[in-house]
Design an enzyme around this catalytic site. Structure first.
Site, PDB file in Angstrom:
ATOM      1  CD  GLU A 277      -3.333   0.436   1.882  1.00 16.12           C
ATOM      2  OE1 GLU A 277      -3.902  -0.650   1.666  1.00 16.12           O
ATOM      3  OE2 GLU A 277      -3.655   1.194   2.803  1.00 16.12           O
ATOM      4  CD  GLU A 280      -2.662   0.767  -4.419  1.00 17.09           C
ATOM      5  OE1 GLU A 280      -2.709   0.295  -3.261  1.00 17.09           O
ATOM      6  OE2 GLU A 280      -3.570   0.570  -5.252  1.00 17.09           O
ATOM      7  CB  CYS A 297      -7.497  -3.124   5.788  1.00 18.42           C
ATOM      8  SG  CYS A 297      -5.985  -2.358   5.413  1.00 18.42           S
ATOM      9  CB  SER A 317      -5.509   0.459  -1.598  1.00 16.47           C
ATOM     10  OG  SER A 317      -4.552  -0.555  -1.721  1.00 16.47           O
ATOM     11  CE  LYS A 356     -11.026  -8.346   7.157  1.00 18.79           C
ATOM     12  NZ  LYS A 356     -10.197  -7.824   6.084  1.00 18.79           N
ATOM     13  CD  GLU A 359     -11.510  -9.238   2.660  1.00 20.80           C
ATOM     14  OE1 GLU A 359     -11.447  -8.092   3.116  1.00 20.80           O
ATOM     15  OE2 GLU A 359     -10.671 -10.116   2.941  1.00 20.80           O
ATOM     16  CD  GLU A 364     -12.847  -7.456  -4.887  1.00 19.01           C
ATOM     17  OE1 GLU A 364     -13.171  -6.873  -5.931  1.00 19.01           O
ATOM     18  OE2 GLU A 364     -12.904  -6.920  -3.766  1.00 19.01           O
ATOM     19  CB  CYS A 501     -10.366  -4.670  13.576  1.00 15.70           C
ATOM     20  SG  CYS A 501      -9.923  -4.099  11.945  1.00 15.70           S
TER      21      CYS A 501
END
Ligand code: FES
Length: 563
Positions: A277, A280, A297, A317, A356, A359, A364, A501
């Site tokens: 990151e 990037e 994230c 990102s 999560k 996700e 992807e 989190c």
């Protein structure tokens, strides 16, 4: 400011916003179901009702304090009133308590015990509704809903999403997504904050524990675990250990005993995230394109941004989350037939987060057509698994994670706190690694208690403008300002859950201010005890770039847009 008399004792008050807060300050735990300090006052359940010296009864959560008030909290009239409310709620409630996943943590169940409701005289005439299993993250059971409205207000006030609302009237009233849609057909971001705030079993985690037990029982499967930073500071509490203390070593021991072949630390891949990151970010600053960089994230935030601000989707990102990176790397590691020894690898991640689960299922986050993370389990499910296995968790000796993916720098560990990703990036950008340099970064504003933090940091002749935000309703405020041109940043870190989190939708519930502060502190303490503070100084990360990752950085560490 003033003084009131509560059950015959004088109590001073200052800026408390309601009578309930002063009663609690006086050490009396008045029962409540619909009051939550972070939400607007709803005043629906009436359980917090008290009586004044003129015999007037009122809901203490909705009453402003006045100097000279005389309050009684437990008169015969009030006690009878509270008991009747709980009895009526139970009458209209599914009462399969022995098999309810919320049993033992249900506020309604606790109040029934506490207030001595041992018999329900009324029949349940309420219409029975089907359960909503459409979400990968949560399950809704309207038959256990007590209409406190906490989930409705959390979804709109804390998260700015607002997919839940009340429908129908009187005894037919129900909480449901608009137009009776199932939850997966809405813009629900899977954050699980509705589940955290639900006092009963009406919204619970969609569990995948059985899949994990099945994998553990299969001799042809290698079951590999990863544990996210925020999990280690939330689980010990459930076993009588100090709030917020990191129990990572005990968790590794527990998982090994359950049969996990290898146990790794998601802080390791948080370091990978920082490497990617930061690179990037520097690329984008150089080209001046796709700024501000939006962190990736947090899957609930990513979904929120794609749904609500699609024009900024390319600013997110392309880095996979630490969960996605570690699973992709481990699956690749075991694609080598020598390492796999003929066994199939099943990746199980232990996360503080219900999103999560969503996700992990996204295309992807697949590599070579294969899902990287097979099973996602939350901290709450981890606690259940430890109990289910019968482990005396408190007495387990700490064990080290396995290698070569079992060590994260301090920067990787603090990811679980809001601001942690940014702090880790700033450490990475710093040429210095002295304690003074780390302290200076920690003091730049990145650790403040605000839900929206803005500050700038000098780097290579530019003032890097940073915004750290937690809670999606706050993210909406920030994004609206960015969109209108009122605010300009180089990087925006967003965590969907307030404080990050550590307060994720998969964490143990009923965490008060002390618990929240202890979890935050626990991660900073874990960072303090690590020798390596910067992601780019983690030797395991550096050797991974020299070995398995060579030429595969993009395939394994960034989202795969083409599968
Ligand atoms: Fe006051 Fe529900 S807690 S009315």
């Amino acid at each position: 400011m003033g003084t009131m008399t509560i059950d015959g004792r004088k109590v001073e008050f200052t800026d408390e916003k309601n009578v309930l807060s002063i009663i609690r300050k006086a050490g009396i735990n008045i029962p409540t179901l619909c009051y939550h300090s972070e939400l607007s006052t709803f005043g629906a359940c009436r359980l917090c009702t008290v009586e004044d010296d003129r015999g007037r009864t009122f809901a203490s959560c909705s009453e402003e304090p006045r100097d000279g008030m005389v309050i009684y909290t437990n008169t015969a009239k009030i006690k009878k009133h509270r008991k009747l409310i709980v009895e009526l709620l139970l009458a209209a409630h599914c009462r399969d308590c022995t098999t309810c996943v919320k049993s033992g943590e249900c506020v309604l169940q606790e109040l029934a015990h506490r207030l001595g409701v041992t018999n329900v005289r009324f029949e349940n005439t309420r219409e029975q509704w089907p359960l909503d299993f459409s979400s990968p993250s949560i399950v809704r059971d309207p038959n256990k809903c007590i209409l406190c409205g906490n989930c409705v207000r959390a979804c709109s006030e804390l998260q700015g999403v607002g997919v839940l609302g009340f429908a129908h009237r009187g005894t037919n009233a129900i909480v449901i997504p608009a137009f009776g849609k199932d939850i997966a057909s809405t813009e629900c971001v899977n954050c699980g904050q509705c589940r955290v705030i639900c006092p009963t079993g009406a919204i619970t985690i969609r569990t995948n524990m059985d899949e994990a037990w099945n994998a553990l029982g299969d001799p042809n499967v290698r079951v590999v675990a990863q544990i996210a930073p925020a999990v280690r500071v939330a689980v010990g509490d459930a076993f009588g250990l100090t709030k917020g203390r990191s129990v990572m070593g005990k968790l590794v021991n527990a998982l090994h005993r359950m049969g996990f072949d290898e146990v790794y630390d998601t802080a390791f891949s948080a370091d990978l995230t920082i490497m990617e990151e930061t690179a990037e970010f520097l690329d984008r600053v150089k080209s001046g394109e796709k700024l501000p960089l939006l962190t990736s994230c947090c899957p609930a935030w990513v979904k929120f941004c794609r749904d609500q601000y699609p024009e900024y989707a390319d600013n997110i990102s392309t880095c996979r989350s630490p969960q996605g990176m570690l699973s992709a790397v481990i699956k690749e590691h075991f694609r080598d037939p020598e390492k796999s020894e003929g066994k199939k690898t099943v990746m199980v991640s232990f996360m503080p987060c219900t999103a999560k689960k969503m996700e992990a299922g996204l295309d992807e986050n697949h590599t070579k057509g294969e899902r990287d993370t097979d099973i996602v389990l939350t901290s709450q499910e981890l606690i259940r698994m430890i109990n289910n296995f019968g482990l005396d968790f408190a007495s387990l000796e700490p064990e080290a994670c396995d290698m070569p993916f079992g060590f994260g720098s301090g920067a990787g560990v603090i990811f679980g706190n809001s601001g942690g990703v940014t702090e880790a990036v700033l450490r990475r950008l710093s040429p210095d690694h002295t304690k003074e340099a780390m302290d200076e970064i920690a003091d730049c504003g990145v650790r403040s208690d605000e839900y929206i933090r803005e500050f700038s940091v000098p780097y290579n002749g530019i003032d890097v403008k940073v915004c750290v935000v937690s809670g999606l309703a706050n993210a909406r405020i920030v994004m609206d300002k960015v969109k209108s041109g009122e605010a300009e940043y180089h990087i925006i870190e967003v965590m969907a859950c307030r404080r990050g989190c550590i307060m994720g939708g998969g964490q143990p519930t009923r965490a008060g201010d002390r618990t929240k502060a202890a979890r935050t502190r626990g991660l900073y303490n874990a960072d303090n005890t690590t020798i390596i503070k910067k992601s780019d100084e983690n030797p395991l990360v550096l050797s991974l770039y020299e070995g398995l990752l060579k030429g595969k950085e993009h395939e394994l560490l960034h989202i795969n847009k083409h599968e």
